[in-house]
Write a protein that holds these residues in place. Structure first.
Motif, mmCIF file in Angstrom:
data_model
loop_
_atom_site.group_PDB
_atom_site.id
_atom_site.type_symbol
_atom_site.label_atom_id
_atom_site.label_comp_id
_atom_site.label_asym_id
_atom_site.label_seq_id
_atom_site.Cartn_x
_atom_site.Cartn_y
_atom_site.Cartn_z
ATOM 1 N N ALA A 11 34.069 1.934 11.143
ATOM 2 C CA ALA A 11 34.070 3.228 11.162
ATOM 3 C C ALA A 11 32.691 3.953 10.762
ATOM 4 O O ALA A 11 32.048 4.837 11.744
ATOM 5 C CB ALA A 11 35.077 3.982 10.215
ATOM 6 N N SER A 15 30.661 5.891 13.742
ATOM 7 C CA SER A 15 30.010 7.226 13.787
ATOM 8 C C SER A 15 28.689 7.452 13.447
ATOM 9 O O SER A 15 28.010 8.418 13.798
ATOM 10 C CB SER A 15 30.762 7.729 12.322
ATOM 11 O OG SER A 15 30.076 7.044 11.080
ATOM 12 N N ASP A 55 33.326 13.564 14.690
ATOM 13 C CA ASP A 55 33.147 12.164 14.754
ATOM 14 C C ASP A 55 32.151 11.456 13.742
ATOM 15 O O ASP A 55 32.150 10.277 13.797
ATOM 16 C CB ASP A 55 32.747 11.744 16.264
ATOM 17 C CG ASP A 55 33.770 12.046 17.142
ATOM 18 O OD1 ASP A 55 34.897 11.979 16.887
ATOM 19 O OD2 ASP A 55 33.481 12.241 18.623
ATOM 20 N N GLN A 56 31.705 12.203 12.852
ATOM 21 C CA GLN A 56 30.640 11.598 11.928
ATOM 22 C C GLN A 56 31.290 11.616 10.309
ATOM 23 O O GLN A 56 30.678 11.579 9.543
ATOM 24 C CB GLN A 56 29.407 12.456 11.786
ATOM 25 C CG GLN A 56 28.506 12.298 12.913
ATOM 26 C CD GLN A 56 28.805 13.231 14.078
ATOM 27 O OE1 GLN A 56 29.376 14.311 14.110
ATOM 28 N NE2 GLN A 56 28.755 12.173 15.290
ATOM 29 N N MET A 57 32.896 11.672 10.404
ATOM 30 C CA MET A 57 33.767 11.433 9.179
ATOM 31 C C MET A 57 33.121 12.613 8.450
ATOM 32 O O MET A 57 32.931 12.328 7.024
ATOM 33 C CB MET A 57 33.631 9.930 8.615
ATOM 34 C CG MET A 57 33.961 9.111 9.745
ATOM 35 S SD MET A 57 34.258 7.536 8.811
ATOM 36 C CE MET A 57 32.937 7.548 7.598
ATOM 37 N N HIS A 78 40.022 18.875 15.021
ATOM 38 C CA HIS A 78 39.231 17.473 15.287
ATOM 39 C C HIS A 78 38.113 18.112 16.300
ATOM 40 O O HIS A 78 38.353 18.147 17.663
ATOM 41 C CB HIS A 78 40.037 16.466 15.671
ATOM 42 C CG HIS A 78 39.171 15.311 15.702
ATOM 43 N ND1 HIS A 78 37.883 14.885 15.958
ATOM 44 C CD2 HIS A 78 39.705 13.828 15.260
ATOM 45 C CE1 HIS A 78 37.641 13.769 15.873
ATOM 46 N NE2 HIS A 78 38.654 12.823 15.592
ATOM 47 N N MET A 82 36.116 11.361 19.684
ATOM 48 C CA MET A 82 36.725 10.080 19.891
ATOM 49 C C MET A 82 38.272 10.129 19.510
ATOM 50 O O MET A 82 39.130 11.106 18.876
ATOM 51 C CB MET A 82 36.321 9.386 18.709
ATOM 52 C CG MET A 82 34.816 9.044 18.942
ATOM 53 S SD MET A 82 34.282 7.879 17.570
ATOM 54 C CE MET A 82 32.443 7.858 17.959
ATOM 55 N N LYS A 84 42.061 8.997 18.480
ATOM 56 C CA LYS A 84 42.472 8.929 17.066
ATOM 57 C C LYS A 84 42.713 7.458 16.558
ATOM 58 O O LYS A 84 42.901 7.333 15.542
ATOM 59 C CB LYS A 84 43.850 9.770 16.965
ATOM 60 C CG LYS A 84 45.341 9.200 17.274
ATOM 61 C CD LYS A 84 46.276 10.151 16.953
ATOM 62 C CE LYS A 84 47.613 9.462 17.618
ATOM 63 N NZ LYS A 84 48.680 10.343 17.211
ATOM 64 N N VAL A 86 40.420 5.341 16.853
ATOM 65 C CA VAL A 86 39.140 4.941 16.647
ATOM 66 C C VAL A 86 38.622 5.923 15.494
ATOM 67 O O VAL A 86 37.776 5.334 14.369
ATOM 68 C CB VAL A 86 38.002 5.131 17.718
ATOM 69 C CG1 VAL A 86 36.830 4.669 17.452
ATOM 70 C CG2 VAL A 86 38.587 4.218 18.961
ATOM 71 N N MET A 87 38.789 7.153 15.410
ATOM 72 C CA MET A 87 38.358 8.129 14.555
ATOM 73 C C MET A 87 39.239 9.280 14.344
ATOM 74 O O MET A 87 38.980 10.655 14.535
ATOM 75 C CB MET A 87 36.910 8.735 15.245
ATOM 76 C CG MET A 87 36.131 9.675 14.264
ATOM 77 S SD MET A 87 35.433 8.929 12.744
ATOM 78 C CE MET A 87 34.188 7.546 13.408
ATOM 79 N N HIS A 89 41.642 11.865 12.340
ATOM 80 C CA HIS A 89 41.624 12.630 10.990
ATOM 81 C C HIS A 89 42.969 13.368 10.843
ATOM 82 O O HIS A 89 43.487 13.906 11.654
ATOM 83 C CB HIS A 89 40.546 14.013 11.356
ATOM 84 C CG HIS A 89 38.947 13.245 11.442
ATOM 85 N ND1 HIS A 89 38.651 12.262 10.733
ATOM 86 C CD2 HIS A 89 38.199 13.750 12.187
ATOM 87 C CE1 HIS A 89 37.445 11.808 11.246
ATOM 88 N NE2 HIS A 89 37.071 12.719 11.978
ATOM 89 N N HIS A 158 38.228 6.776 5.429
ATOM 90 C CA HIS A 158 37.639 8.001 5.517
ATOM 91 C C HIS A 158 37.533 8.913 4.489
ATOM 92 O O HIS A 158 36.920 9.664 4.147
ATOM 93 C CB HIS A 158 38.445 8.903 6.642
ATOM 94 C CG HIS A 158 38.135 8.422 8.185
ATOM 95 N ND1 HIS A 158 38.151 9.130 9.032
ATOM 96 C CD2 HIS A 158 37.535 7.434 8.678
ATOM 97 C CE1 HIS A 158 37.927 8.580 10.387
ATOM 98 N NE2 HIS A 158 37.445 7.497 9.922
#
Length: 169
Positions: A11, A15, A55-57, A78, A82, A84, A86-87, A89, A158
């Protein structure tokens, strides 16, 4: 545990792959805090909160303040691109006695329940659904008793970066 480390490393690698330069102010003072102001509607007791994940967490807020017993209408957006898978939230508010790391580790293997572990339901006060880029979810709940609570994203790995304080006054 090795799987959790591998998922987290993947992850982070994903990111960090964006080479776009982001304009930043010359100096940043403090962190962004959202004070829950009464809504501009007929229901003046509702705290309207909007928080974004990217996308950068990162969440755009590290602290949220509300009044005890106040109705909270929280919207998670969000703002990344990306998917859900893959990235993803979500926004989850934990009870005072919940251990963020324990919840995060249990969540990492709970893909079948949208990363909310069924055996730890008692550690959550409220949570949104898992979102992919461009998606939004709104939830409503009553603010708990006064104190400081933790909010986090439960997608695998995350929680280490996507967390903050939910302060009830």
């Amino acid at each position: 545990m090795n799987k959790l480390i591998l998922v987290f490393a993947a992850a982070v690698a994903i990111s960090c792959g964006d080479n776009k330069k982001e304009e930043k102010p010359a100096m940043q003072i403090g962190t962004q805090v959202e004070e829950a102001a009464p809504a501009q509607s007929s229901d003046s007791q509702v705290a309207e909160i909007t928080i974004t994940g990217n996308d950068q967490m990162k969440f755009d807020k590290s602290e949220i303040r509300v009044k005890a017993g106040q109705k909270v209408r929280l919207t998670l957006k969000h703002v990344g691109k990306m998917d859900k898978t893959v990235m993803g939230h979500n926004w989850a508010l934990l009870t005072k006695d919940a251990d963020m790391a324990a919840v995060g580790q249990a969540s990492a293997v709970a893909s079948e329940t949208d990363y909310i572990p069924t055996d730890m339901q008692d550690k959550f006060i409220a949570y949104t659904k898992m979102l992919g880029g461009g998606e939004t979810d709104t939830i409503e709940f009553d603010a708990p008793e006064p104190g400081t609570y933790t909010f986090m994203c439960t997608f695998p790995g995350h929680y280490a970066l996507m967390n903050g304080k939910f302060i009830v006054e």
